[in-house]
Motif scaffolding. Structure first.
Motif, PDB file in Angstrom:
ATOM      1  N   ARG A  34       0.833  -1.203   0.000  1.00 53.43           N
ATOM      2  CA  ARG A  34       0.000   0.000   0.000  1.00 53.43           C
ATOM      3  C   ARG A  34       0.872   1.261   0.000  1.00 53.43           C
ATOM      4  N   LEU A  35       2.009   1.203   0.731  1.00 55.17           N
ATOM      5  CA  LEU A  35       2.922   2.343   0.750  1.00 55.17           C
ATOM      6  C   LEU A  35       3.488   2.606  -0.644  1.00 55.17           C
ATOM      7  N   MET A  36       3.828   1.527  -1.366  1.00 50.69           N
ATOM      8  CA  MET A  36       4.350   1.688  -2.727  1.00 50.69           C
ATOM      9  C   MET A  36       3.271   2.240  -3.652  1.00 50.69           C
ATOM     10  N   LEU A  37       2.028   1.761  -3.498  1.00 54.73           N
ATOM     11  CA  LEU A  37       0.945   2.257  -4.330  1.00 54.73           C
ATOM     12  C   LEU A  37       0.649   3.721  -4.048  1.00 54.73           C
ATOM     13  N   GLU A  38       0.688   4.109  -2.758  1.00 56.75           N
ATOM     14  CA  GLU A  38       0.452   5.506  -2.401  1.00 56.75           C
ATOM     15  C   GLU A  38       1.562   6.400  -2.939  1.00 56.75           C
ATOM     16  N   THR A  39       2.790   5.873  -2.971  1.00 56.55           N
ATOM     17  CA  THR A  39       3.900   6.639  -3.538  1.00 56.55           C
ATOM     18  C   THR A  39       3.680   6.900  -5.026  1.00 56.55           C
ATOM     19  N   LEU A  40       3.039   5.951  -5.690  1.00 54.81           N
ATOM     20  CA  LEU A  40       2.740   6.102  -7.109  1.00 54.81           C
ATOM     21  C   LEU A  40       1.487   6.942  -7.348  1.00 54.81           C
ATOM     22  N   GLY A  41       0.848   7.398  -6.276  1.00 59.22           N
ATOM     23  CA  GLY A  41      -0.318   8.254  -6.404  1.00 59.22           C
ATOM     24  C   GLY A  41      -1.635   7.524  -6.517  1.00 59.22           C
ATOM     25  N   VAL A  42      -1.666   6.247  -6.147  1.00 61.07           N
ATOM     26  CA  VAL A  42      -2.895   5.476  -6.221  1.00 61.07           C
ATOM     27  C   VAL A  42      -3.686   5.680  -4.935  1.00 61.07           C
ATOM     28  N   ASP A  43      -4.938   6.080  -5.061  1.00 61.83           N
ATOM     29  CA  ASP A  43      -5.798   6.303  -3.903  1.00 61.83           C
ATOM     30  C   ASP A  43      -6.858   5.209  -3.806  1.00 61.83           C
ATOM     31  N   LYS A  44      -7.575   5.207  -2.685  1.00 58.34           N
ATOM     32  CA  LYS A  44      -8.652   4.243  -2.451  1.00 58.34           C
ATOM     33  C   LYS A  44      -8.176   2.806  -2.678  1.00 58.34           C
ATOM     34  N   ILE A  45      -7.195   2.439  -1.896  1.00 60.73           N
ATOM     35  CA  ILE A  45      -6.599   1.104  -2.026  1.00 60.73           C
ATOM     36  C   ILE A  45      -7.369   0.140  -1.139  1.00 60.73           C
ATOM     37  N   MET A  46      -7.863  -0.933  -1.708  1.00 61.56           N
ATOM     38  CA  MET A  46      -8.613  -1.918  -0.945  1.00 61.56           C
ATOM     39  C   MET A  46      -7.666  -2.860  -0.209  1.00 61.56           C
ATOM     40  N   LEU A  47      -8.156  -3.455   0.862  1.00 57.98           N
ATOM     41  CA  LEU A  47      -7.347  -4.377   1.646  1.00 57.98           C
ATOM     42  C   LEU A  47      -6.940  -5.569   0.783  1.00 57.98           C
ATOM     43  N   GLY A  48      -5.662  -5.881   0.798  1.00 54.87           N
ATOM     44  CA  GLY A  48      -5.150  -6.997   0.011  1.00 54.87           C
ATOM     45  C   GLY A  48      -4.475  -6.574  -1.269  1.00 54.87           C
ATOM     46  N   ALA A  49      -4.729  -5.336  -1.708  1.00 56.89           N
ATOM     47  CA  ALA A  49      -4.113  -4.856  -2.945  1.00 56.89           C
ATOM     48  C   ALA A  49      -2.598  -4.735  -2.785  1.00 56.89           C
ATOM     49  N   GLY A  50      -2.174  -4.249  -1.627  1.00 55.01           N
ATOM     50  CA  GLY A  50      -0.740  -4.135  -1.383  1.00 55.01           C
ATOM     51  C   GLY A  50      -0.067  -5.493  -1.340  1.00 55.01           C
ATOM     52  N   PHE A  51      -0.734  -6.464  -0.696  1.00 52.25           N
ATOM     53  CA  PHE A  51      -0.175  -7.813  -0.634  1.00 52.25           C
ATOM     54  C   PHE A  51      -0.065  -8.414  -2.041  1.00 52.25           C
ATOM     55  N   ALA A  52      -1.089  -8.193  -2.868  1.00 55.21           N
ATOM     56  CA  ALA A  52      -1.067  -8.700  -4.245  1.00 55.21           C
ATOM     57  C   ALA A  52       0.087  -8.080  -5.026  1.00 55.21           C
ATOM     58  N   LEU A  53       0.337  -6.782  -4.799  1.00 51.08           N
ATOM     59  CA  LEU A  53       1.444  -6.112  -5.482  1.00 51.08           C
ATOM     60  C   LEU A  53       2.778  -6.718  -5.078  1.00 51.08           C
ATOM     61  N   VAL A  54       2.956  -6.923  -3.766  1.00 48.80           N
ATOM     62  CA  VAL A  54       4.211  -7.516  -3.289  1.00 48.80           C
ATOM     63  C   VAL A  54       4.391  -8.924  -3.847  1.00 48.80           C
ATOM     64  N   ALA A  55       3.317  -9.715  -3.884  1.00 54.34           N
ATOM     65  CA  ALA A  55       3.394 -11.067  -4.424  1.00 54.34           C
ATOM     66  C   ALA A  55       3.775 -11.045  -5.901  1.00 54.34           C
ATOM     67  N   CYS A  56       3.207 -10.090  -6.652  1.00 54.46           N
ATOM     68  CA  CYS A  56       3.548  -9.968  -8.071  1.00 54.46           C
ATOM     69  C   CYS A  56       5.012  -9.566  -8.258  1.00 54.46           C
ATOM     70  N   LEU A  57       5.498  -8.662  -7.415  1.00 49.36           N
ATOM     71  CA  LEU A  57       6.895  -8.242  -7.507  1.00 49.36           C
ATOM     72  C   LEU A  57       7.848  -9.396  -7.212  1.00 49.36           C
ATOM     73  N   VAL A  58       7.493 -10.202  -6.205  1.00 53.31           N
ATOM     74  CA  VAL A  58       8.322 -11.364  -5.877  1.00 53.31           C
ATOM     75  C   VAL A  58       8.316 -12.361  -7.031  1.00 53.31           C
TER      76      VAL A  58
END
Length: 203
Positions: A34-58
């Motif tokens: 979520r911190l990475m998404l907020e840095t990119l300017g993404v708002d209204k982040i749903m729960l689990g979106a940050g985890f999905a991003l980290v999983a995709c990056l890994v």
């Protein structure tokens, strides 16, 4: 009353702690994403979106490490950082633990063995490698020596000893079950006594 409470605690505690541990890990990784998404300017982040991003990056990192140039560059950076003693100690330990957990596609050389003690008792150990390091092989007397890990109860740490292969008794027991037995000092019982490993002396 006391027996009923103990039974409830024994059955619920492992489940509750396991769920709490994985939930805490999920929340931590989700917060990082979520911190990475907020840095990119993404708002209204749903729960689990940050985890999905980290999983995709890994996952992407895993794909990149299958490319030789990426592996070479990473290995070069790793070698440079390993020149710092403190970093080398911490990073090396974490890397070894990660390598121990990730054994997919690698031959499972870990074997459960019994080692006879001076008083004719036995200690459960694990053959971690078929051969000791070269400096140890040169210092040891002639013989077929192997590194054997003796796990300490209620601790991840253990004691590594060099034992002659002829003095070992191999046990038909999975590494995971034997490790759990050592970690809990034998308190963890097998569900079926007939499924216990049968020991046999290696020729």
């Amino acid at each position: 009353m006391k027996t009923t409470l103990a039974r409830g605690l024994t059955n619920l505690l492992p489940m509750v702690l396991s769920i709490w541990l994985f939930w805490s890990l999920f929340i931590s990784l989700d917060g990082l994403g979520r911190l990475m998404l907020e840095t990119l300017g993404v708002d209204k982040i749903m729960l689990g979106a940050g985890f999905a991003l980290v999983a995709c990056l890994v996952f992407v990192a895993g794909l990149l490490f299958s490319v030789s140039p990426i592996v070479w560059v990473y290995s070069w950076i790793e070698r440079q950082l390993m020149k710092f003693p403190l970093f080398k100690t911490v990073y090396g330990s974490i890397r070894d633990i990660a390598g121990l957990m990730n054994r997919d596609g690698k031959p499972k050389t870990h074997k459960t063995v019994l080692v006879r003690q001076a008083n004719d008792s036995y200690v459960v150990g694990f053959i971690m490698s078929d051969f000791p390091p070269e400096p140890l092989r040169e210092a040891l007397p002639e013989g077929d020596w192997v590194p054997v890990l003796f796990q300490l109860s209620y601790q991840v740490a253990g004691v590594t000893s060099l034992v002659k292969r002829a003095d070992l008794i191999e046990v038909n027991w999975s590494f995971e079950e034997a490790m759990r037995f050592n970690l809990t000092a034998g308190i963890t019982s097998l569900s079926d006594p007939t499924q216990k490993g049968e020991a046999f002396t290696k020729a």
